[in-house]
Design an enzyme around this catalytic site. Structure first.
Site, PDB file in Angstrom:
ATOM      1  N   THR A 274      -5.381  -8.222  10.263  1.00  0.00           N
ATOM      2  CA  THR A 274      -5.763  -6.924   9.699  1.00  0.00           C
ATOM      3  C   THR A 274      -5.325  -5.782  10.611  1.00  0.00           C
ATOM      4  O   THR A 274      -4.778  -4.776  10.158  1.00  0.00           O
ATOM      5  CB  THR A 274      -7.292  -6.882   9.484  1.00  0.00           C
ATOM      6  OG1 THR A 274      -7.642  -7.965   8.612  1.00  0.00           O
ATOM      7  CG2 THR A 274      -7.730  -5.584   8.861  1.00  0.00           C
TER       8      THR A 274
ATOM      9  N   TYR B   9     -12.020  -2.873  -3.514  1.00  0.00           N
ATOM     10  CA  TYR B   9     -12.588  -2.999  -2.164  1.00  0.00           C
ATOM     11  C   TYR B   9     -14.125  -2.974  -2.178  1.00  0.00           C
ATOM     12  O   TYR B   9     -14.741  -2.618  -1.169  1.00  0.00           O
ATOM     13  CB  TYR B   9     -12.043  -1.892  -1.257  1.00  0.00           C
ATOM     14  CG  TYR B   9     -10.647  -2.171  -0.713  1.00  0.00           C
ATOM     15  CD1 TYR B   9     -10.375  -3.330   0.018  1.00  0.00           C
ATOM     16  CD2 TYR B   9      -9.605  -1.271  -0.903  1.00  0.00           C
ATOM     17  CE1 TYR B   9      -9.106  -3.586   0.533  1.00  0.00           C
ATOM     18  CE2 TYR B   9      -8.326  -1.521  -0.399  1.00  0.00           C
ATOM     19  CZ  TYR B   9      -8.087  -2.679   0.320  1.00  0.00           C
ATOM     20  OH  TYR B   9      -6.834  -2.932   0.841  1.00  0.00           O
TER      21      TYR B   9
ATOM     22  N   HIS C  12      -1.615  -5.649   1.478  1.00  0.00           N
ATOM     23  CA  HIS C  12      -2.869  -6.354   1.201  1.00  0.00           C
ATOM     24  C   HIS C  12      -2.549  -7.760   0.717  1.00  0.00           C
ATOM     25  O   HIS C  12      -1.583  -7.954  -0.022  1.00  0.00           O
ATOM     26  CB  HIS C  12      -3.676  -5.633   0.119  1.00  0.00           C
ATOM     27  CG  HIS C  12      -4.776  -6.484  -0.460  1.00  0.00           C
ATOM     28  ND1 HIS C  12      -6.023  -6.577   0.125  1.00  0.00           N
ATOM     29  CD2 HIS C  12      -4.795  -7.322  -1.533  1.00  0.00           C
ATOM     30  CE1 HIS C  12      -6.765  -7.439  -0.581  1.00  0.00           C
ATOM     31  NE2 HIS C  12      -6.044  -7.898  -1.591  1.00  0.00           N
TER      32      HIS C  12
ATOM     33  N   GLU D  84      -9.083 -10.630  -8.002  1.00  0.00           N
ATOM     34  CA  GLU D  84      -8.175  -9.490  -7.849  1.00  0.00           C
ATOM     35  C   GLU D  84      -7.069  -9.510  -8.911  1.00  0.00           C
ATOM     36  O   GLU D  84      -6.699  -8.468  -9.450  1.00  0.00           O
ATOM     37  CB  GLU D  84      -7.584  -9.483  -6.430  1.00  0.00           C
ATOM     38  CG  GLU D  84      -8.638  -9.154  -5.380  1.00  0.00           C
ATOM     39  CD  GLU D  84      -8.196  -9.384  -3.933  1.00  0.00           C
ATOM     40  OE1 GLU D  84      -9.035  -9.175  -3.032  1.00  0.00           O
ATOM     41  OE2 GLU D  84      -7.033  -9.775  -3.694  1.00  0.00           O
TER      42      GLU D  84
ATOM     43  N   LYS E  45       0.837  -1.202   0.000  1.00  0.00           N
ATOM     44  CA  LYS E  45       0.000   0.000   0.000  1.00  0.00           C
ATOM     45  C   LYS E  45       0.877   1.259   0.000  1.00  0.00           C
ATOM     46  O   LYS E  45       2.096   1.166   0.208  1.00  0.00           O
ATOM     47  CB  LYS E  45      -0.926  -0.060   1.225  1.00  0.00           C
ATOM     48  CG  LYS E  45      -1.914  -1.238   1.181  1.00  0.00           C
ATOM     49  CD  LYS E  45      -2.785  -1.281   2.437  1.00  0.00           C
ATOM     50  CE  LYS E  45      -3.823  -2.382   2.359  1.00  0.00           C
ATOM     51  NZ  LYS E  45      -4.677  -2.418   3.593  1.00  0.00           N
TER      52      LYS E  45
ATOM     53  N   ASN F  93      -1.829  -0.143   7.429  1.00  0.00           N
ATOM     54  CA  ASN F  93      -1.275  -1.490   7.688  1.00  0.00           C
ATOM     55  C   ASN F  93      -0.432  -2.047   6.537  1.00  0.00           C
ATOM     56  O   ASN F  93      -0.193  -3.242   6.454  1.00  0.00           O
ATOM     57  CB  ASN F  93      -2.379  -2.454   8.133  1.00  0.00           C
ATOM     58  CG  ASN F  93      -3.446  -2.666   7.083  1.00  0.00           C
ATOM     59  OD1 ASN F  93      -3.372  -2.090   5.999  1.00  0.00           O
ATOM     60  ND2 ASN F  93      -4.424  -3.494   7.380  1.00  0.00           N
TER      61      ASN F  93
ATOM     62  N   ARG G 138       2.859  -6.991   9.149  1.00  0.00           N
ATOM     63  CA  ARG G 138       2.148  -5.944   9.888  1.00  0.00           C
ATOM     64  C   ARG G 138       2.600  -5.892  11.343  1.00  0.00           C
ATOM     65  O   ARG G 138       2.716  -4.821  11.942  1.00  0.00           O
ATOM     66  CB  ARG G 138       0.636  -6.175   9.801  1.00  0.00           C
ATOM     67  CG  ARG G 138       0.060  -5.856   8.417  1.00  0.00           C
ATOM     68  CD  ARG G 138      -1.301  -6.494   8.230  1.00  0.00           C
ATOM     69  NE  ARG G 138      -1.970  -6.094   6.995  1.00  0.00           N
ATOM     70  CZ  ARG G 138      -3.089  -6.663   6.564  1.00  0.00           C
ATOM     71  NH1 ARG G 138      -3.654  -7.646   7.262  1.00  0.00           N
ATOM     72  NH2 ARG G 138      -3.650  -6.249   5.443  1.00  0.00           N
TER      73      ARG G 138
ATOM     74  N   ARG H 211      -1.462 -14.684   3.767  1.00  0.00           N
ATOM     75  CA  ARG H 211      -2.174 -13.946   4.816  1.00  0.00           C
ATOM     76  C   ARG H 211      -1.465 -14.086   6.162  1.00  0.00           C
ATOM     77  O   ARG H 211      -1.388 -13.142   6.938  1.00  0.00           O
ATOM     78  CB  ARG H 211      -3.616 -14.457   4.946  1.00  0.00           C
ATOM     79  CG  ARG H 211      -4.487 -14.199   3.743  1.00  0.00           C
ATOM     80  CD  ARG H 211      -5.138 -12.848   3.762  1.00  0.00           C
ATOM     81  NE  ARG H 211      -6.093 -12.670   4.823  1.00  0.00           N
ATOM     82  CZ  ARG H 211      -6.903 -11.609   4.915  1.00  0.00           C
ATOM     83  NH1 ARG H 211      -6.848 -10.646   4.002  1.00  0.00           N
ATOM     84  NH2 ARG H 211      -7.751 -11.501   5.901  1.00  0.00           N
TER      85      ARG H 211
ATOM     86  N   PHE I 166     -15.365   3.008   7.415  1.00  0.00           N
ATOM     87  CA  PHE I 166     -13.996   3.378   7.067  1.00  0.00           C
ATOM     88  C   PHE I 166     -13.740   3.384   5.560  1.00  0.00           C
ATOM     89  O   PHE I 166     -12.621   3.647   5.122  1.00  0.00           O
ATOM     90  CB  PHE I 166     -12.994   2.427   7.755  1.00  0.00           C
ATOM     91  CG  PHE I 166     -13.171   0.962   7.413  1.00  0.00           C
ATOM     92  CD1 PHE I 166     -12.609   0.430   6.259  1.00  0.00           C
ATOM     93  CD2 PHE I 166     -13.906   0.113   8.247  1.00  0.00           C
ATOM     94  CE1 PHE I 166     -12.771  -0.919   5.932  1.00  0.00           C
ATOM     95  CE2 PHE I 166     -14.067  -1.233   7.927  1.00  0.00           C
ATOM     96  CZ  PHE I 166     -13.503  -1.750   6.770  1.00  0.00           C
TER      97      PHE I 166
HETATM   98  N1  UDP Z   1      -9.588  -1.174   7.437  1.00  0.00           N
HETATM   99  C1  UDP Z   1      -9.685  -0.034   8.213  1.00  0.00           C
HETATM  100  N2  UDP Z   1     -10.440  -0.088   9.364  1.00  0.00           N
HETATM  101  C2  UDP Z   1     -11.070  -1.217   9.760  1.00  0.00           C
HETATM  102  C3  UDP Z   1     -10.971  -2.375   8.968  1.00  0.00           C
HETATM  103  C4  UDP Z   1     -10.224  -2.315   7.806  1.00  0.00           C
HETATM  104  O1  UDP Z   1      -9.121   0.997   7.886  1.00  0.00           O
HETATM  105  O2  UDP Z   1     -11.723  -1.207  10.821  1.00  0.00           O
HETATM  106  C5  UDP Z   1      -8.775  -1.141   6.215  1.00  0.00           C
HETATM  107  C6  UDP Z   1      -7.416  -1.813   6.400  1.00  0.00           C
HETATM  108  O3  UDP Z   1      -6.451  -1.084   5.666  1.00  0.00           O
HETATM  109  C7  UDP Z   1      -7.652  -3.184   5.815  1.00  0.00           C
HETATM  110  C8  UDP Z   1      -8.580  -2.846   4.644  1.00  0.00           C
HETATM  111  O4  UDP Z   1      -9.426  -1.834   5.168  1.00  0.00           O
HETATM  112  O5  UDP Z   1      -6.441  -3.795   5.410  1.00  0.00           O
HETATM  113  C9  UDP Z   1      -9.410  -3.993   4.127  1.00  0.00           C
HETATM  114  O6  UDP Z   1     -10.122  -4.574   5.186  1.00  0.00           O
HETATM  115  P1  UDP Z   1     -10.238  -6.152   5.331  1.00  0.00           P
HETATM  116  O7  UDP Z   1     -11.231  -6.449   6.401  1.00  0.00           O
HETATM  117  O8  UDP Z   1     -10.460  -6.767   3.993  1.00  0.00           O
HETATM  118  O9  UDP Z   1      -8.789  -6.556   5.919  1.00  0.00           O
HETATM  119  P2  UDP Z   1      -7.549  -7.286   5.196  1.00  0.00           P
HETATM  120  O10 UDP Z   1      -8.120  -8.323   4.256  1.00  0.00           O
HETATM  121  O11 UDP Z   1      -6.749  -6.225   4.484  1.00  0.00           O
HETATM  122  O12 UDP Z   1      -6.759  -7.893   6.317  1.00  0.00           O
HETATM  123 MG    MG Z   2      -9.542  -8.144   2.774  1.00  0.00          MG
END
Ligand code: UDP
Ligand code: MG
Length: 160
Positions: A102, A60, A126, A137, A20, A123, A113, A96, A68
């Site tokens: 996350t 997204y 992705h 994707e 990112k 964070n 992370r 992952r 958010f």
């Molecule tokens: N995100 C955020 N606040 C939250 C949850 C998610 O800003 O409470 C952002 C964060 O950058 C995250 C992205 O949205 O990586 C996508 O969310 P997801 O739940 O898909 O998490 P990921 O798959 O990236 O772990």
């Molecule tokens: Mg995700």
């Protein structure tokens, strides 16, 4: 022999990994690529891009409506991202794990992370959450397709 071949090919996967804007700004591109390379995964595609808000909203789309969401799109649109495809055995789930949870506060030390991020909204990386979303994707980010090649090290990474 045929069975082990089928077992292996059925768990050979591709995943979409993205560094990112904060990861790029913080000079973590090499560090993140290094971890996937050293693990033994195969780089199948990579580019530095600023695809714009519409593309990021499509990426997204599942999160549209979350509180958010707008902040997430602003953050993702704030600078270039490194888009990559990595291939390998169970690479979706393992990728992952390598990224960590996350929320960086819940990410174990040793994860990307956990080692380099503090807040969920910054964070740094992705990773696709399932084989089906990975393929979706990859199709979105690499309309031109990926690079097929045969890594000579595979015999040293995989038993069969
Ligand atoms: N995100 C955020 N606040 C939250 C949850 C998610 O800003 O409470 C952002 C964060 O950058 C995250 C992205 O949205 O990586 C996508 O969310 P997801 O739940 O898909 O998490 P990921 O798959 O990236 O772990
Ligand atoms: Mg995700």
């Amino acid at each position: 022999l045929i069975n082990s071949f089928l077992l292996q090919t059925s768990t050979m996967e591709r995943t979409y990994i993205m560094i990112k804007p904060d990861g790029v700004q913080r000079n973590l591109v090499g560090e993140i690529i290094k971890r996937f390379e050293q693990k033994g995964y195969q780089l199948l595609a990579m580019k530095l891009v600023r695809p714009g808000k519409e593309h990021l909203q499509a990426h997204y789309a599942d999160l549209a409506g979350k509180g958010f969401f707008n902040g997430l799109i602003e953050y993702m649109n704030s600078g270039p991202v490194v888009a990559m495809v990595w291939g390998g055995f169970n690479v979706v789930a393992e990728g992952r794990k390598m990224l960590g949870a996350t929320k960086p506060s819940e990410s174990a030390p040793g994860t990307i992370r956990g080692d380099f991020a503090v807040e969920v909204g910054r964070n740094i990386c992705h990773g696709s959450d399932a084989v089906a979303s990975a393929e979706k994707e990859i199709a979105l980010w690499f309309k031109e397709g990926v690079c097929e090649w045969n890594p000579s090290r595979n015999a040293w990474v995989y038993e069969n």
